[in-house]
Scaffold this motif. Sequence first.
Motif, PDB file in Angstrom:
ATOM      1  N   GLU A 125     -43.891  12.830  22.570  1.00 42.77           N
ATOM      2  CA  GLU A 125     -42.706  13.452  22.368  1.00 42.77           C
ATOM      3  C   GLU A 125     -42.624  14.442  23.451  1.00 42.77           C
ATOM      4  OE1 GLU A 125     -41.846  15.125  18.689  1.00 42.77           O
ATOM      5  OE2 GLU A 125     -41.563  13.048  17.605  1.00 42.77           O
ATOM      6  N   LEU A 126     -41.660  14.541  24.017  1.00 43.69           N
ATOM      7  CA  LEU A 126     -41.232  15.579  25.089  1.00 43.69           C
ATOM      8  C   LEU A 126     -40.234  16.523  24.684  1.00 43.69           C
ATOM      9  CD1 LEU A 126     -40.512  13.011  27.904  1.00 43.69           C
ATOM     10  CD2 LEU A 126     -42.678  13.726  27.286  1.00 43.69           C
ATOM     11  N   LEU A 127     -39.541  16.385  23.695  1.00 41.47           N
ATOM     12  CA  LEU A 127     -38.669  17.553  23.106  1.00 41.47           C
ATOM     13  C   LEU A 127     -38.883  17.706  21.710  1.00 41.47           C
ATOM     14  CD1 LEU A 127     -35.224  16.423  24.834  1.00 41.47           C
ATOM     15  CD2 LEU A 127     -36.748  18.161  25.539  1.00 41.47           C
ATOM     16  N   GLU A 128     -39.063  19.038  21.477  1.00 43.96           N
ATOM     17  CA  GLU A 128     -39.153  19.106  19.865  1.00 43.96           C
ATOM     18  C   GLU A 128     -37.790  19.028  19.181  1.00 43.96           C
ATOM     19  OE1 GLU A 128     -40.760  23.200  19.271  1.00 43.96           O
ATOM     20  OE2 GLU A 128     -42.747  22.665  20.115  1.00 43.96           O
ATOM     21  N   ARG A 129     -37.805  18.299  17.994  1.00 41.82           N
ATOM     22  CA  ARG A 129     -36.549  18.146  17.336  1.00 41.82           C
ATOM     23  C   ARG A 129     -36.717  18.615  15.766  1.00 41.82           C
ATOM     24  NH1 ARG A 129     -37.752  13.794  20.590  1.00 41.82           N
ATOM     25  NH2 ARG A 129     -36.228  13.139  21.993  1.00 41.82           N
ATOM     26  N   GLU A 149     -43.838  19.654  29.089  1.00 43.65           N
ATOM     27  CA  GLU A 149     -44.049  20.698  30.174  1.00 43.65           C
ATOM     28  C   GLU A 149     -44.709  19.883  31.291  1.00 43.65           C
ATOM     29  OE1 GLU A 149     -43.210  23.671  30.663  1.00 43.65           O
ATOM     30  OE2 GLU A 149     -42.634  24.772  28.720  1.00 43.65           O
ATOM     31  N   VAL A 150     -45.570  18.988  30.990  1.00 41.83           N
ATOM     32  CA  VAL A 150     -46.001  18.192  32.151  1.00 41.83           C
ATOM     33  C   VAL A 150     -45.203  17.021  32.767  1.00 41.83           C
ATOM     34  CG1 VAL A 150     -48.048  16.253  32.669  1.00 41.83           C
ATOM     35  CG2 VAL A 150     -48.424  18.097  31.116  1.00 41.83           C
ATOM     36  N   VAL A 151     -44.392  16.343  31.972  1.00 39.19           N
ATOM     37  CA  VAL A 151     -43.366  15.586  32.547  1.00 39.19           C
ATOM     38  C   VAL A 151     -42.162  16.195  33.432  1.00 39.19           C
ATOM     39  CG1 VAL A 151     -41.562  13.697  31.987  1.00 39.19           C
ATOM     40  CG2 VAL A 151     -43.958  13.949  30.631  1.00 39.19           C
ATOM     41  N   LEU A 152     -41.786  17.453  32.925  1.00 32.80           N
ATOM     42  CA  LEU A 152     -40.857  18.187  33.431  1.00 32.80           C
ATOM     43  C   LEU A 152     -41.491  18.567  35.028  1.00 32.80           C
ATOM     44  CD1 LEU A 152     -38.245  19.681  33.846  1.00 32.80           C
ATOM     45  CD2 LEU A 152     -39.316  21.654  32.952  1.00 32.80           C
ATOM     46  N   LEU A 166     -39.190  22.275  25.128  1.00 34.01           N
ATOM     47  CA  LEU A 166     -40.333  21.317  25.609  1.00 34.01           C
ATOM     48  C   LEU A 166     -41.549  21.370  24.459  1.00 34.01           C
ATOM     49  CD1 LEU A 166     -39.965  21.810  29.422  1.00 34.01           C
ATOM     50  CD2 LEU A 166     -39.397  19.936  28.215  1.00 34.01           C
ATOM     51  N   THR A 167     -42.273  20.037  24.451  1.00 34.70           N
ATOM     52  CA  THR A 167     -43.384  20.085  23.831  1.00 34.70           C
ATOM     53  C   THR A 167     -44.352  20.262  25.179  1.00 34.70           C
ATOM     54  OG1 THR A 167     -43.752  17.716  24.311  1.00 34.70           O
ATOM     55  CG2 THR A 167     -42.921  18.427  22.196  1.00 34.70           C
ATOM     56  N   PRO A 168     -45.637  20.623  25.112  1.00 37.31           N
ATOM     57  CA  PRO A 168     -46.782  20.580  25.949  1.00 37.31           C
ATOM     58  C   PRO A 168     -46.743  19.359  26.912  1.00 37.31           C
ATOM     59  CG  PRO A 168     -47.703  21.440  23.980  1.00 37.31           C
ATOM     60  CD  PRO A 168     -46.355  20.783  23.465  1.00 37.31           C
ATOM     61  N   VAL A 172     -34.628  15.934  33.040  1.00 32.72           N
ATOM     62  CA  VAL A 172     -34.552  17.290  33.638  1.00 32.72           C
ATOM     63  C   VAL A 172     -33.091  17.776  33.288  1.00 32.72           C
ATOM     64  CG1 VAL A 172     -34.275  18.153  35.884  1.00 32.72           C
ATOM     65  CG2 VAL A 172     -35.960  16.341  35.274  1.00 32.72           C
ATOM     66  N   GLY A 173     -32.213  16.936  33.301  1.00 30.59           N
ATOM     67  CA  GLY A 173     -30.768  17.610  32.982  1.00 30.59           C
ATOM     68  C   GLY A 173     -30.451  18.144  31.575  1.00 30.59           C
ATOM     69  N   VAL A 174     -31.432  17.761  30.648  1.00 24.66           N
ATOM     70  CA  VAL A 174     -31.324  18.296  29.353  1.00 24.66           C
ATOM     71  C   VAL A 174     -31.863  19.625  29.243  1.00 24.66           C
ATOM     72  CG1 VAL A 174     -32.190  17.968  26.979  1.00 24.66           C
ATOM     73  CG2 VAL A 174     -30.814  16.083  27.927  1.00 24.66           C
ATOM     74  N   VAL A 175     -32.810  19.615  30.051  1.00 25.32           N
ATOM     75  CA  VAL A 175     -33.834  20.776  30.123  1.00 25.32           C
ATOM     76  C   VAL A 175     -32.915  21.821  30.722  1.00 25.32           C
ATOM     77  CG1 VAL A 175     -36.065  21.919  30.912  1.00 25.32           C
ATOM     78  CG2 VAL A 175     -35.926  19.596  29.971  1.00 25.32           C
ATOM     79  N   LYS A 176     -32.541  21.438  31.718  1.00 24.90           N
ATOM     80  CA  LYS A 176     -31.680  22.407  32.703  1.00 24.90           C
ATOM     81  C   LYS A 176     -30.220  22.984  31.673  1.00 24.90           C
ATOM     82  CE  LYS A 176     -33.149  21.112  37.330  1.00 24.90           C
ATOM     83  NZ  LYS A 176     -32.449  20.671  38.593  1.00 24.90           N
TER      84      LYS A 176
END
Length: 325
Positions: free
Chosen positions: A68-72, A86-89, A81-83, A32-36
């Motif tokens: 995978e949760l994050l695109e790299r 988004e669910v995990v977030l 975010l990957t789809p 969550v911290g990375v996304v924010k």
Amino acid sequence: MNTNPKSFKREERYEWKAELRLVSSNALKYFVGVVKAGSMRRAAEELHVAASAISRLIHLLEEELGAELLERHRGQKGAKLTPEGEVVLKYAMALEAGLEAVRDDIQSLKAVRRGKVKLGISESFTRDFVPQFLQRFHAEYPGITFEVTVAGGNKLTEMVANQHIDVSLSYITPDTFNVSVVAQAMTTPCLLVARSHPFAQRDYVDISECAGEDIALPDASLTIRESYVRMFAKAKIRPRGLLVTNSFELMRASAGAGLAVAIVDRYFGDHQAPARMKYVPLRGQGLDRWPLNVSVHADRSLPSAAAIFVERLCAAVRAVAAVKR
């Protein structure tokens, strides 16, 4: 340490899964911290954690979830975010909100352990109901103390309106715009007489028969006085007011002594009349039911101790009322 689960031996996989269970909550927090923050570098700065540690835990989380949760992508700026991400977030944000609610509830419970409740009651409740209720409440919340004022309904309503007390328990609360009734029980008055009185041998008494009796009555300082006046007017009688007082206890004692009869409610709660007295049911035109009200200020947020007290008091009043019906 090797963090690629695909290269683990079987024994190493068991160790890795055990470690993963321990760190998954931190992994969600860092995710969550990375996304924010928009990137691992900025998240590391804000969370005061090494970027490599954040990256490692998010990788472990992805391995546990199998997605995978994050695109790299090389040259990509910011966290995307990957789809699945988004669910995990959404889950992580809901979990974070839930934990915050738990913290608030715990703080509220701590606050309830101490405090003072300012209660106002009509005199009728000093004998049994209120002392028994306070004893049960004290057993559950021993750090809370009580300040109890005994007065008539008019005075108690005024005290609630002016926030001098937290809650009142009284009959017939006068209408006041900033006082709310939060629980109510309807009670039916009866005749209280000495065992030596002829009415004590009766199954019931018609209210019209009280016309020839010396009677103990409440004075004008008690809101319930209006109910007596209305009741006698409907029954078309004018009983002899031998004793007029602001004390229901004196009215009851006078009946027990044989000085007068009294129209009262049974003590609210588990109570039997003393041996020298008897409650006799009343019937007839004009007999009112009396509303017993738990009242608080309409716009005031009560302290935690008072709020839980009011909740328990309302439940106790409703429970006794249900039995009496």
